[in-house]
Scaffold this active site. Structure first.
Site, PDB file in Angstrom:
ATOM      1  N   ASP A  81      -4.743  21.402 -42.189  1.00 48.57           N
ATOM      2  CA  ASP A  81      -6.096  21.979 -42.246  1.00 48.57           C
ATOM      3  C   ASP A  81      -6.693  22.023 -40.856  1.00 48.57           C
ATOM      4  O   ASP A  81      -7.352  21.108 -40.439  1.00 48.57           O
ATOM      5  CB  ASP A  81      -6.940  21.129 -43.210  1.00 48.57           C
ATOM      6  N   HIS A 121      -8.566  28.886 -39.200  1.00 46.70           N
ATOM      7  CA  HIS A 121      -9.633  28.259 -38.405  1.00 46.70           C
ATOM      8  C   HIS A 121      -9.089  27.233 -37.418  1.00 46.70           C
ATOM      9  O   HIS A 121      -8.127  26.521 -37.699  1.00 46.70           O
ATOM     10  CB  HIS A 121     -10.775  27.710 -39.263  1.00 46.70           C
ATOM     11  N   GLU A 160     -15.245  26.003 -39.384  1.00 48.68           N
ATOM     12  CA  GLU A 160     -15.096  26.148 -40.829  1.00 48.68           C
ATOM     13  C   GLU A 160     -15.507  24.859 -41.537  1.00 48.68           C
ATOM     14  O   GLU A 160     -16.126  24.889 -42.593  1.00 48.68           O
ATOM     15  CB  GLU A 160     -13.627  26.472 -41.174  1.00 48.68           C
ATOM     16  N   GLU A 161     -15.160  23.723 -40.935  1.00 46.49           N
ATOM     17  CA  GLU A 161     -15.267  22.448 -41.654  1.00 46.49           C
ATOM     18  C   GLU A 161     -16.693  21.988 -41.905  1.00 46.49           C
ATOM     19  O   GLU A 161     -16.987  21.420 -42.955  1.00 46.49           O
ATOM     20  CB  GLU A 161     -14.501  21.343 -40.912  1.00 46.49           C
ATOM     21  N   ASP A 220      -5.719  29.228 -45.135  1.00 48.99           N
ATOM     22  CA  ASP A 220      -6.359  27.916 -45.003  1.00 48.99           C
ATOM     23  C   ASP A 220      -6.020  27.040 -46.210  1.00 48.99           C
ATOM     24  O   ASP A 220      -6.881  26.406 -46.802  1.00 48.99           O
ATOM     25  CB  ASP A 220      -7.880  28.095 -44.856  1.00 48.99           C
ATOM     26  N   HIS A 242      -8.108  16.263 -44.989  1.00 46.34           N
ATOM     27  CA  HIS A 242      -9.289  15.536 -44.484  1.00 46.34           C
ATOM     28  C   HIS A 242      -9.040  14.038 -44.284  1.00 46.34           C
ATOM     29  O   HIS A 242      -9.985  13.258 -44.257  1.00 46.34           O
ATOM     30  CB  HIS A 242     -10.499  15.732 -45.409  1.00 46.34           C
TER      31      HIS A 242
END
Lengths: 488, 488
Positions: free
Chosen positions: A309, A297, A343-344, A371, A443
């Site tokens: 990520d 992604h 995606e997030e 991912d 994150h």
């Protein structure tokens, strides 16, 4: 050296113990690839392993373009850059429209203004970050007493009489030991519901805000953002993640007496924005209508630069199709590279693709997404039926020279964008990777380019290249998933 | 278990290799403590090891009072709390006046507004923090091209023609491998001059601001603050520390072309404030005029809560004198506990004490400070002459049961507040500690209470108690340092 290899051996044993012995092979007759396919796959593996193409693209996405949250100018620039780059390499490229949320972080501060033994004239600063999608507090903040809930069960026991009007703090912590034992995803699965569902659970009991101990490794005073999923039947309350230290501080003080927090979050939810999935096809020579997706992604959270990520997964996928293209290979089926958007915080890209291609879903032979960071691969995870997994068994030989010969059949796979396709019966694959430190950075502001090891990224690209090419070029296509393949 | 002990053994060998064999013992006749003193020291060691007094005081200073930067309300509250606590325990307490700087952090942002392949409409955010004492930029920031200097030598080579009007970025990084090999202080010593002296060096060549790669362990996107020391003959320019990741990003981009940074720092330097050293005496029974200082510093940086730096050292010292008091022991000489003010940005407390007590300096038998975190102790570091070190040799037997029997004579000691006393010939001591992770958190927001291990803190208290009591109760006083003892 001895010490390193001792740890590695212990880790591999632990991994295999946790995964169990892949069940698929015991009952199936061994299949074989043709000598031609095997030779091609070996060439491809070597080419991907020795290329720095993916690494250079990861540098571009992170250091040059930066954080790529859906709806942001950087996310838009990333789609434009990637489309241009794929065209330059020689792919057929198209952009498929996706409407995405546009949430923008604002100020975010926390301050303990009352607690046991607080000296006069002082407050204690709390490190936190708004969860993606959170509503705002008033601009000058909200001030309320804190109530600590170690778990959802504890929240229920506390009940409305103890929760109404308060700020709920979920203190359940990410289990770092589990993560270092090779079960990082399980550690994450155990705590992430406090982030996603916690705010609505708290709001149902009258809470005015919800905070969660970060769903990820701690110790560096870094809060981990991520989505809140507001339930339709609960009031929307402001939601933020605490650094591990601050969750522990609040829990400790609350045991001693009354704790009052001033919380200020001023994010904005703007109107949805038109964005896209970026799609590039390498047409199949024999069955061009049959599609093997290899993907990652493109969007990311906004605190770091979205390196692990998911620039890592995306550029490993990119490195894989680049290697196929550079070698001038023509697989029987079409290899379709997809850079998913959103995606997030919504999975709008994955949903839109499955909806837009529903009439053609039977031609989707398999879908692969990376991912899970940039850690070195041990092999492949498959959400697929036993016959499909058995057909891929010869891959273990191709991947063995790089110590990546495991094929692990599972019902849980780290490929969120592919869930809509999985629900339609498409076999789903991901690389199986070392994720021991993944959730330390996941994150957070520290998810930056330096966390990617170029050699390990190339190893991931090699696994993806070999897996995608094998599925695309085998004489027989993989069978679609039966209904219960996703429920092992 | 086997793996842990392997690492520990390797580490101890490395440590002893690095330190060398203590030179003091070879030529000296062995001294001995009386059976009474030995028995008392053993009792004291056990009492300190099993007490959580220091740990509870550390919790109070960090979690309840918080960051304690000189001049802040929290620093003032900390002196009041500590004085009250020492009185409660039964010490003679007095506050000795110290004038301290009052610097207050403001906004601090960095943004790359121009760099190679920057997409339109985007900038890249840079994580940094103002150095303590830094002057401000204009409120809306300053924007200038970046020039990278890997070292002072490189800065000199670049010269005024390449530096004037630019922001100098010092990229020399903290050597984490050296730190994990037991030489953390050496790793720090190699890079901290870019923080302390770098800004003035850059300003002399016309730079408009200076940034340094954080002087500490990296990888968590945490900038490390610390003092800038402006030279009197150079213009004062704004100065900040970059997170390791951001230093690497800027260095990488600058290799590819022109990089322009917008830097905003709005700290304020307010008028000096009256503060104090907190001093508590346990009067000697035979030579009350002779003084053995045991100390730590009460002030801290403002980003974290000053747990490792230096609530840990201070409360280890506090735990030491508390244990002596609780056991009702009466040493021959006076044990003087001191909580120093302003170690971090000025050493005003250490200087004021040496100046105020100059006429009585001959009665200062020894001074001990703990300011190296909460890592477990291996023994004692001494900036003292060979005869003094030899007199303390029997301590190695007392400390052996807790694996802390090393006495290491050195010319560099981590006890900044004691340097003015050392300059006057007073023998100086510090605990010798495991500092492998100390500089990961040092001067960052992550220097918080959870980093302190209660058992290791008690071990430090035990070493300090035994060391201070032995010096205070031996029949003979330690000889003062000769001029060259400080120059081994």
């Amino acid at each position: 050296v001895r010490h390193t290899s001792f740890i590695r051996t212990a880790f591999l044993f632990a991994l295999i113990f946790c995964l169990g012995v892949p069940s698929a092979f015991a009952q199936q007759p061994p299949s074989e690839f043709s000598p031609e396919l095997s030779a091609t796959l070996e060439k491809l593996r070597r080419a991907a392993l020795t290329s720095d193409y993916g690494y250079r693209q990861a540098e571009r996405l992170t250091n040059k373009i930066g954080p790529r949250l859906s709806g942001s100018p950087q996310a838009q620039r990333a789609t434009e850059h990637l489309a241009a780059e794929l065209k330059r390499v020689g792919f057929d490229v198209r952009l498929e429209k996706v409407m995405v949320p546009h949430w923008v972080r604002g100020a975010e501060t926390g301050e303990l203004v009352e607690y046991p033994e607080r000296p006069s004239q002082t407050t204690q600063k709390i490190v936190l970050t708004a969860l993606g999608g959170s509503v705002a507090t008033p601009n000058d903040g909200l001030t309320a007493e804190v109530v600590v809930a170690e778990s959802f069960e504890r929240l229920k026991t506390l009940g409305r009489e103890n929760v109404a009007g308060k700020i709920v703090v979920f203190t359940s912590r990410f289990d770092e030991r589990l993560a270092t034992q090779g079960q990082a995803s399980e550690a994450y699965r155990l705590v992430s519901p406090y982030r996603t569902q916690g705010p609505s659970e708290a709001a149902r009991l009258g809470a005015v805000a919800a905070l969660n101990a970060s769903a990820g490794g701690g110790g560096n005073r870094l809060p981990h953002t991520g989505s809140v999923v507001y339930a339709p039947d609960a009031p929307k309350i402001p939601a933020a993640a605490l650094a591990a230290e601050d969750a522990e501080l609040i829990a400790g003080l609350a045991k001693q007496g009354k704790v009052v927090l001033r919380l200020t979050l001023t994010p904005q939810t703007l109107p949805d924005v038109e964005s896209c999935n970026v799609i590039a096809d390498l047409k199949g020579s024999e069955f061009p209508e049959q599609i093997v997706i290899v993907s990652g992604h493109l969007d990311s959270w906004d605190l770091g630069t979205g390196a692990l990520d998911d620039a890592a997964g995306l550029t490993a996928a990119l490195g894989a199709v680049h290697a196929v293209k550079e070698l001038g290979l023509k697989p029987r089926r079409t290899i379709r590279f997809i850079a998913w958007m959103n995606e997030e915080n919504g999975v709008a890209g994955g949903r839109a693709y499955a909806a837009d291609h529903q009439s053609n879903i039977a031609n989707h032979v398999a879908a692969i997404e990376a991912d899970s960071g940039a850690g070195r691969p041990f092999g492949v995870t498959a959400l697929a039926g036993d016959p499909a997994v058995a057909m891929l068994h010869p891959l273990t030989q191709i991947l063995k020279p790089m110590d990546a010969g495991v094929i692990h059949a599972t019902a849980r796979i780290g490929a969120t964008d592919l869930q809509p396709l999985a629900a339609l019966g498409v076999p789903i694959f991901s690389p199986l990777q070392d994720m021991r430190t993944y959730f330390t950075y996941h994150h957070t502001a520290a998810d930056t380019f330096d966390k990617i090891n170029p050699h390990e990224l190339a190893q991931c690209a090699a696994v993806l290249a070999v897996l995608a090419y094998a599925i695309a070029d085998m004489p027989d296509r993989l069978p679609r998933n039966e209904r219960n393949d996703a429920k092992r």
